[in-house]
Write a protein that holds these residues in place. Structure first.
Motif, short mmCIF file in Angstrom:
data_model
loop_
_atom_site.label_atom_id
_atom_site.label_comp_id
_atom_site.label_asym_id
_atom_site.label_seq_id
_atom_site.Cartn_x
_atom_site.Cartn_y
_atom_site.Cartn_z
N GLU A 1 0.83 -1.22 0.00
CA GLU A 1 0.00 0.00 0.00
C GLU A 1 0.86 1.26 0.00
OE1 GLU A 1 -3.25 0.04 -0.62
OE2 GLU A 1 -3.03 -2.12 -0.78
N LYS A 2 1.95 1.23 0.75
CA LYS A 2 2.82 2.41 0.81
C LYS A 2 3.42 2.70 -0.57
CE LYS A 2 6.49 4.52 3.47
NZ LYS A 2 7.41 4.40 4.61
N VAL A 3 3.93 1.68 -1.24
CA VAL A 3 4.54 1.87 -2.56
C VAL A 3 3.48 2.31 -3.58
CG1 VAL A 3 5.68 0.69 -4.48
CG2 VAL A 3 6.49 0.33 -2.14
N VAL A 4 2.34 1.65 -3.59
CA VAL A 4 1.28 2.02 -4.53
C VAL A 4 0.85 3.48 -4.29
CG1 VAL A 4 -1.15 1.61 -5.13
CG2 VAL A 4 0.44 -0.32 -4.94
N ASN A 5 0.74 3.88 -3.05
CA ASN A 5 0.35 5.26 -2.75
C ASN A 5 1.40 6.27 -3.20
OD1 ASN A 5 -2.14 4.55 -1.67
ND2 ASN A 5 -1.34 4.40 0.41
N ILE A 6 2.69 5.96 -2.98
CA ILE A 6 3.76 6.87 -3.41
C ILE A 6 3.72 7.03 -4.92
CG2 ILE A 6 6.26 7.11 -3.64
CD1 ILE A 6 6.47 5.69 -0.87
N ILE A 7 3.68 5.92 -5.63
CA ILE A 7 3.70 5.98 -7.09
C ILE A 7 2.45 6.70 -7.61
CG2 ILE A 7 3.64 4.63 -9.21
CD1 ILE A 7 5.38 2.52 -7.74
N SER A 8 1.30 6.33 -7.11
CA SER A 8 0.04 6.94 -7.58
C SER A 8 0.00 8.43 -7.32
CB SER A 8 -1.15 6.26 -6.90
OG SER A 8 -1.23 4.92 -7.27
N GLU A 9 0.45 8.84 -6.16
CA GLU A 9 0.39 10.26 -5.80
C GLU A 9 1.19 11.11 -6.78
OE1 GLU A 9 1.80 13.25 -2.20
OE2 GLU A 9 1.69 11.11 -1.81
N TYR A 10 2.36 10.63 -7.17
CA TYR A 10 3.21 11.44 -8.03
C TYR A 10 2.98 11.21 -9.52
CZ TYR A 10 5.26 12.92 -3.76
OH TYR A 10 5.43 13.46 -2.52
N LEU A 11 2.19 10.21 -9.86
CA LEU A 11 1.83 9.97 -11.27
C LEU A 11 0.59 10.72 -11.68
CD1 LEU A 11 2.11 6.16 -12.07
CD2 LEU A 11 3.40 8.03 -13.05
N ARG A 12 -0.34 10.85 -10.79
CA ARG A 12 -1.69 11.29 -11.12
C ARG A 12 -1.72 12.72 -11.64
NH1 ARG A 12 -3.86 10.17 -6.50
NH2 ARG A 12 -4.16 8.01 -7.09
N THR A 13 -2.19 12.86 -12.90
CA THR A 13 -2.45 14.18 -13.48
C THR A 13 -3.92 14.32 -13.83
OG1 THR A 13 -2.09 13.50 -15.78
CG2 THR A 13 -0.14 14.23 -14.53
N LEU A 14 -4.67 13.21 -13.73
CA LEU A 14 -6.07 13.12 -14.11
C LEU A 14 -6.27 13.23 -15.62
CD1 LEU A 14 -7.71 15.14 -11.19
CD2 LEU A 14 -7.29 12.67 -11.36
N ASN A 15 -5.19 12.98 -16.37
CA ASN A 15 -5.26 12.97 -17.83
C ASN A 15 -5.05 11.55 -18.33
OD1 ASN A 15 -5.52 15.83 -18.27
ND2 ASN A 15 -3.39 16.02 -17.63
N PRO A 16 -5.53 11.25 -19.53
CA PRO A 16 -5.27 9.92 -20.10
C PRO A 16 -3.77 9.66 -20.16
CG PRO A 16 -6.86 11.11 -21.44
CD PRO A 16 -6.33 12.09 -20.44
N GLY A 17 -3.38 8.43 -19.90
CA GLY A 17 -1.97 8.05 -19.99
C GLY A 17 -1.20 8.22 -18.70
N ASP A 18 -1.89 8.42 -17.57
CA ASP A 18 -1.19 8.57 -16.29
C ASP A 18 -0.40 7.32 -15.91
OD1 ASP A 18 -1.79 11.17 -15.73
OD2 ASP A 18 -3.36 10.74 -14.28
N GLY A 19 -0.78 6.17 -16.40
CA GLY A 19 -0.04 4.95 -16.12
C GLY A 19 -0.91 3.87 -15.51
N ILE A 20 -0.27 2.75 -15.22
CA ILE A 20 -0.97 1.63 -14.62
C ILE A 20 0.01 0.87 -13.73
CG2 ILE A 20 -0.51 0.05 -16.55
CD1 ILE A 20 -3.45 -0.98 -16.07
N LEU A 21 -0.53 0.34 -12.63
CA LEU A 21 0.28 -0.44 -11.68
C LEU A 21 -0.25 -1.86 -11.61
CD1 LEU A 21 0.28 2.07 -8.70
CD2 LEU A 21 2.19 1.59 -10.20
N TYR A 22 0.66 -2.81 -11.53
CA TYR A 22 0.29 -4.21 -11.31
C TYR A 22 0.98 -4.69 -10.04
CZ TYR A 22 -1.11 -4.25 -16.21
OH TYR A 22 -1.71 -3.98 -17.41
N VAL A 23 0.28 -5.46 -9.24
CA VAL A 23 0.84 -6.09 -8.06
C VAL A 23 0.66 -7.60 -8.23
CG1 VAL A 23 0.74 -6.32 -5.55
CG2 VAL A 23 0.25 -4.10 -6.62
N SER A 24 1.76 -8.34 -8.15
CA SER A 24 1.73 -9.79 -8.35
C SER A 24 2.44 -10.49 -7.20
CB SER A 24 2.44 -10.17 -9.65
OG SER A 24 1.90 -9.49 -10.74
N ASP A 25 2.03 -11.73 -6.97
CA ASP A 25 2.71 -12.55 -5.96
C ASP A 25 4.07 -13.01 -6.49
OD1 ASP A 25 0.69 -12.51 -4.01
OD2 ASP A 25 -0.40 -14.12 -5.04
N VAL A 26 5.04 -13.05 -5.60
CA VAL A 26 6.35 -13.64 -5.89
C VAL A 26 6.46 -14.88 -5.02
CG1 VAL A 26 8.85 -13.32 -5.77
CG2 VAL A 26 7.37 -11.41 -6.45
#
Length: 110
Positions: free
Chosen positions: A70-95
């Motif tokens: 949650e901490k990593v997802v929040n950090i990345i999302s906070e600084y990516l978000r522009t509310l425009n198309p193409g802001d990005g996508i995150l995937y979380v997978s089991d290792v």
């Protein structure tokens, strides 16, 4: 353990990586890539290398402990978000397992 893959705008890489490092996440892999989108961004272009891609992207990859997701997802999302198309996508997978090549120790054992 979890793997995070973030596909983001290249101009956001430095800011996000510095924020992650400032928060104690130092093991980060960064790659340049190209992706397909909807060609809605006025800065999008058709690639000269691949006929099916239309935009440059960067990929950040990390393997972290389950309780850090949650901490990593929040950090990345906070600084990516522009509310425009193409802001990005995150995937979380089991290792399932990870091995240090040098020592053959599993899952970060010392």
């Amino acid at each position: 353990m979890k793997e995070i893959k973030a596909f983001i705008r290249p101009n956001k890489v430095n800011e996000i990586v510095h924020r992650l490092i400032d928060n104690g996440f130092e093991n980060i892999t960064i790659s340049s890539a190209e992706g397909t989108g909807k060609l809605q961004d006025e800065n999008a272009f058709v690639s000269r290398k691949f006929s099916v891609t239309d935009s440059l992207i960067a990929k950040i990859e990390m393997v972290i402990n389950n309780n850090e997701v949650e901490k990593v997802v929040n950090i990345i999302s906070e600084y990516l978000r522009t509310l425009n198309p193409g802001d990005g996508i995150l995937y979380v997978s089991d290792v399932e397992r990870a091995f240090r090549v040098k020592t053959n120790l599993e899952n970060g054992e010392e």
